[in-house]
Write an enzyme that holds these catalytic residues in place. Sequence first.
Site, PDB file in Angstrom:
ATOM      1  N   LEU A 127       0.746  -1.266   0.219  1.00  0.00           N
ATOM      2  CA  LEU A 127       0.059   0.019  -0.022  1.00  0.00           C
ATOM      3  C   LEU A 127       0.939   1.310  -0.037  1.00  0.00           C
ATOM      4  CD1 LEU A 127      -2.783   1.258   0.314  1.00  0.00           C
ATOM      5  CD2 LEU A 127      -2.665   1.160   2.782  1.00  0.00           C
ATOM      6  N   GLY A 133       2.902   7.352   3.135  1.00  0.00           N
ATOM      7  CA  GLY A 133       2.703   6.379   3.943  1.00  0.00           C
ATOM      8  C   GLY A 133       1.233   6.732   4.653  1.00  0.00           C
ATOM      9  N   SER A 134       1.261   7.718   5.605  1.00  0.00           N
ATOM     10  CA  SER A 134       0.092   8.115   6.230  1.00  0.00           C
ATOM     11  C   SER A 134      -1.054   8.384   5.358  1.00  0.00           C
ATOM     12  CB  SER A 134       0.285   9.399   7.461  1.00  0.00           C
ATOM     13  OG  SER A 134       1.247   9.010   8.125  1.00  0.00           O
ATOM     14  N   ASP A 241      -8.445  -2.358   9.480  1.00  0.00           N
ATOM     15  CA  ASP A 241      -8.881  -2.379  10.633  1.00  0.00           C
ATOM     16  C   ASP A 241      -8.411  -3.709  11.067  1.00  0.00           C
ATOM     17  OD1 ASP A 241      -9.995   0.016  10.738  1.00  0.00           O
ATOM     18  OD2 ASP A 241     -12.182  -0.831  10.017  1.00  0.00           O
ATOM     19  N   ARG A 244      -4.814  -3.843  12.058  1.00  0.00           N
ATOM     20  CA  ARG A 244      -4.488  -3.036  13.392  1.00  0.00           C
ATOM     21  C   ARG A 244      -4.382  -3.964  14.332  1.00  0.00           C
ATOM     22  NH1 ARG A 244      -6.846   2.444  10.913  1.00  0.00           N
ATOM     23  NH2 ARG A 244      -5.002   2.913   9.719  1.00  0.00           N
ATOM     24  N   GLU A 364       1.034   0.153  10.114  1.00  0.00           N
ATOM     25  CA  GLU A 364      -0.260  -0.077  10.002  1.00  0.00           C
ATOM     26  C   GLU A 364      -1.012   1.226  10.600  1.00  0.00           C
ATOM     27  OE1 GLU A 364      -2.215  -3.226   9.593  1.00  0.00           O
ATOM     28  OE2 GLU A 364      -0.408  -4.394   9.254  1.00  0.00           O
ATOM     29  N   GLY A 365      -0.478   2.522  10.144  1.00  0.00           N
ATOM     30  CA  GLY A 365      -1.095   3.728  10.541  1.00  0.00           C
ATOM     31  C   GLY A 365      -0.427   4.077  11.981  1.00  0.00           C
TER      32      GLY A 365
HETATM   33  C1  LIG Z   1       9.155  -2.138   9.392  1.00  0.00           C
HETATM   34  C2  LIG Z   1       7.930  -1.413   8.492  1.00  0.00           C
HETATM   35  C3  LIG Z   1       7.362  -2.452   7.895  1.00  0.00           C
HETATM   36  C4  LIG Z   1       6.287  -1.873   7.205  1.00  0.00           C
HETATM   37  N1  LIG Z   1       5.235  -2.663   6.504  1.00  0.00           N
HETATM   38  C5  LIG Z   1       4.451  -2.210   5.644  1.00  0.00           C
HETATM   39  C6  LIG Z   1       3.800  -3.172   4.618  1.00  0.00           C
HETATM   40  O1  LIG Z   1       3.916  -4.523   4.753  1.00  0.00           O
HETATM   41  N2  LIG Z   1       3.046  -2.608   3.723  1.00  0.00           N
HETATM   42  C7  LIG Z   1       2.977  -1.253   3.654  1.00  0.00           C
HETATM   43  O2  LIG Z   1       1.901  -0.957   2.775  1.00  0.00           O
HETATM   44  N3  LIG Z   1       3.503  -0.472   4.538  1.00  0.00           N
HETATM   45  C8  LIG Z   1       4.413  -0.791   5.258  1.00  0.00           C
HETATM   46  N4  LIG Z   1       4.863  -0.058   6.167  1.00  0.00           N
HETATM   47  C9  LIG Z   1       4.729   1.525   6.098  1.00  0.00           C
HETATM   48  C10 LIG Z   1       3.936   2.062   7.258  1.00  0.00           C
HETATM   49  O3  LIG Z   1       2.768   1.853   7.230  1.00  0.00           O
HETATM   50  C11 LIG Z   1       4.226   3.642   6.933  1.00  0.00           C
HETATM   51  O4  LIG Z   1       5.567   3.824   7.419  1.00  0.00           O
HETATM   52  C12 LIG Z   1       3.439   4.245   8.013  1.00  0.00           C
HETATM   53  O5  LIG Z   1       2.284   4.249   7.604  1.00  0.00           O
HETATM   54  C13 LIG Z   1       3.919   5.813   8.074  1.00  0.00           C
HETATM   55  O6  LIG Z   1       4.153   6.421   7.055  1.00  0.00           O
HETATM   56  P1  LIG Z   1       5.428   7.164   6.774  1.00  0.00           P
HETATM   57  O7  LIG Z   1       6.680   6.263   7.045  1.00  0.00           O
HETATM   58  O8  LIG Z   1       5.542   7.692   5.329  1.00  0.00           O
HETATM   59  O9  LIG Z   1       5.339   8.287   7.491  1.00  0.00           O
HETATM   60  P2  LIG Z   1       4.867  10.023   7.370  1.00  0.00           P
HETATM   61  O10 LIG Z   1       3.406   9.737   6.621  1.00  0.00           O
HETATM   62  O11 LIG Z   1       5.770  10.627   6.626  1.00  0.00           O
HETATM   63  O12 LIG Z   1       4.588  10.605   8.751  1.00  0.00           O
HETATM   64  C14 LIG Z   1       5.783  11.405   9.279  1.00  0.00           C
HETATM   65  C15 LIG Z   1       5.325  11.801  10.820  1.00  0.00           C
HETATM   66  O13 LIG Z   1       4.110  12.751  10.543  1.00  0.00           O
HETATM   67  C16 LIG Z   1       2.811  12.363  11.137  1.00  0.00           C
HETATM   68  N5  LIG Z   1       1.886  12.575  10.413  1.00  0.00           N
HETATM   69  C17 LIG Z   1       1.492  12.420   9.119  1.00  0.00           C
HETATM   70  N6  LIG Z   1       0.266  13.085   8.997  1.00  0.00           N
HETATM   71  C18 LIG Z   1      -0.229  13.430   9.887  1.00  0.00           C
HETATM   72  C19 LIG Z   1      -1.509  14.072  10.184  1.00  0.00           C
HETATM   73  N7  LIG Z   1      -2.383  14.329   9.525  1.00  0.00           N
HETATM   74  N8  LIG Z   1      -1.593  14.376  11.645  1.00  0.00           N
HETATM   75  C20 LIG Z   1      -0.693  14.147  12.633  1.00  0.00           C
HETATM   76  N9  LIG Z   1       0.605  13.648  12.293  1.00  0.00           N
HETATM   77  C21 LIG Z   1       0.748  13.064  11.018  1.00  0.00           C
HETATM   78  C22 LIG Z   1       3.121  10.722  11.370  1.00  0.00           C
HETATM   79  O14 LIG Z   1       2.275  10.142  12.412  1.00  0.00           O
HETATM   80  C23 LIG Z   1       4.635  10.514  11.631  1.00  0.00           C
HETATM   81  O15 LIG Z   1       4.982  10.723  12.854  1.00  0.00           O
HETATM   82  C24 LIG Z   1       5.987  -0.535   7.108  1.00  0.00           C
HETATM   83  C25 LIG Z   1       6.903   0.577   7.791  1.00  0.00           C
HETATM   84  C26 LIG Z   1       7.587  -0.095   8.459  1.00  0.00           C
HETATM   85  C27 LIG Z   1       8.775   0.923   8.971  1.00  0.00           C
END
Ligand SMILES: Cc1cc2nc3c(=O)[nH]c(=O)nc-3n(C[C@H](O)[C@H](O)[C@H](O)COP(=O)(O)OP(=O)(O)OC[C@H]3O[C@@H](n4cnc5c(N)ncnc54)[C@H](O)[C@@H]3O)c2cc1C
Length: 387
Positions: A127, A133-134, A241, A244, A364-365
């Site tokens: 995804l 990511g978020s 969901d 999580r 997972e969020g």
């Molecule tokens: C070890 C590992 C395994 C993973 N496995 C998978 C997988 O199998 N499949 C998959 O699809 N993804 C996977 N992920 C991705 C993971 O879901 C994302 O890293 C996560 O959703 C956060 O996205 P980001 O790293 O881009 O952080 P960002 O979205 O860049 O966020 C950076 C910071 O900003 C904060 N933030 C962002 N938007 C807001 C908001 N609106 N309000 C307040 N705070 C906010 C976040 O909470 C965070 O603290 C994995 C990640 C890791 C580290």
Amino acid sequence: MAVDRELPTQEAADLIALTREIADAELAPRAAAYEREERFPREVFALLGETGLLGLPFGEDVGGGGQPYAVYLQVVEELAMRWASVALGVSVHTLACGPVDRFGTPEQREQWLPEMVGGRLLGAYCLSEAHAGSDPAAMRASAKATDDGWLASGEKAWVTHGGHADFYSTFLRTPDDGPNAISCFHLTPDLAGFSAAPPEQKMGLTGSTTAAMRLDDVAVPGGRMVGEPGRGLAIALSALDSGRLGVSAVAVGLAQSALDVAVAYALEREAFGRRIVDHQGVAFLLADMAAAVESARATYLVAARRKDAGKPYSRQASIAKLVATDAAMKVTTDAVQVLGGAGYTRDHPAERYMREAKVMQIFEGTNQIQRMVIGKHLAREATPANG
Ligand SMILES: Cc1cc2nc3c(=O)[nH]c(=O)nc-3n(C[C@H](O)[C@H](O)[C@H](O)COP(=O)(O)OP(=O)(O)OC[C@H]3O[C@@H](n4cnc5c(N)ncnc54)[C@H](O)[C@@H]3O)c2cc1C
């Protein structure tokens, strides 16, 4: 310490006993070395598949275990107590099976699901992207319609099991279905141009490979779209969901192990002429850790039982993820504290547990996103005081 569980049936109790037996024999002895060597335990997943532990919450008609989610999650927790990377893998595999199970056509379910939920194939879930990511709706990787399928290009980031999985539930923009359309695809590693980047170098969970998956003009055959065109984001978010809850169970298992290590140490270690457990400052720390673990377990079970009863559980799933992963971070950090200097060394597992807990607040969020979800539910569901 063996957790005293409330289980609905003798079958569920037998399942937990089997899980403990397998986890003690096959997971616990490998965990520290594999994590240190950053080795992916493919053979452990093969074993879990053979013993039916990779398909527990899916229907028996497609080869699954037909277990309630509340039982499946407690199995995941038991696995996490011995090895968090493997328990996470089970949760991700379940997540990856979800779209085909819930949204696949009868033909897709019949053709693909038995091998997937039977555990002969390992799944991954694509995804996230590096810049999305978020906010997965900002994804860029796309699949454009061709005469006999789609041409997919772009890169999915952070894929757990990337390069090891046998199928990838993958979310791609499909511009032919509308300007913001996203659709779900069942991709397999035999497709030319679909390849894994080198694994990420992580702080913890190093036995679980995480890698980007590249799509270099991949010809995706017709019949690989799962669910309706343009419905991919809804499919992805609905699967999250339950995902999580999987992460919540992993976090609770990890926290339980950290508590167990801390209690065992506090019973042995002496300072000022008595066991450190007999110093109230340490006993209170342990008591708070135990309260955090047990209340976190209760939150994921409440959410799972709602899911099993067919009730909405999205808010409860976010609460469980928030509570359980924050508990895991705090409990593992406190476990290092109870062990003192020894806790900071690799002679004891406490420092590894602490490194492993951190990422649970992120994937997972993130826990900020969980708070957003909970807040939105509160705003939507609350009755105005004057209404
Ligand atoms: C070890 C590992 C395994 C993973 N496995 C998978 C997988 O199998 N499949 C998959 O699809 N993804 C996977 N992920 C991705 C993971 O879901 C994302 O890293 C996560 O959703 C956060 O996205 P980001 O790293 O881009 O952080 P960002 O979205 O860049 O966020 C950076 C910071 O900003 C904060 N933030 C962002 N938007 C807001 C908001 N609106 N309000 C307040 N705070 C906010 C976040 O909470 C965070 O603290 C994995 C990640 C890791 C580290």
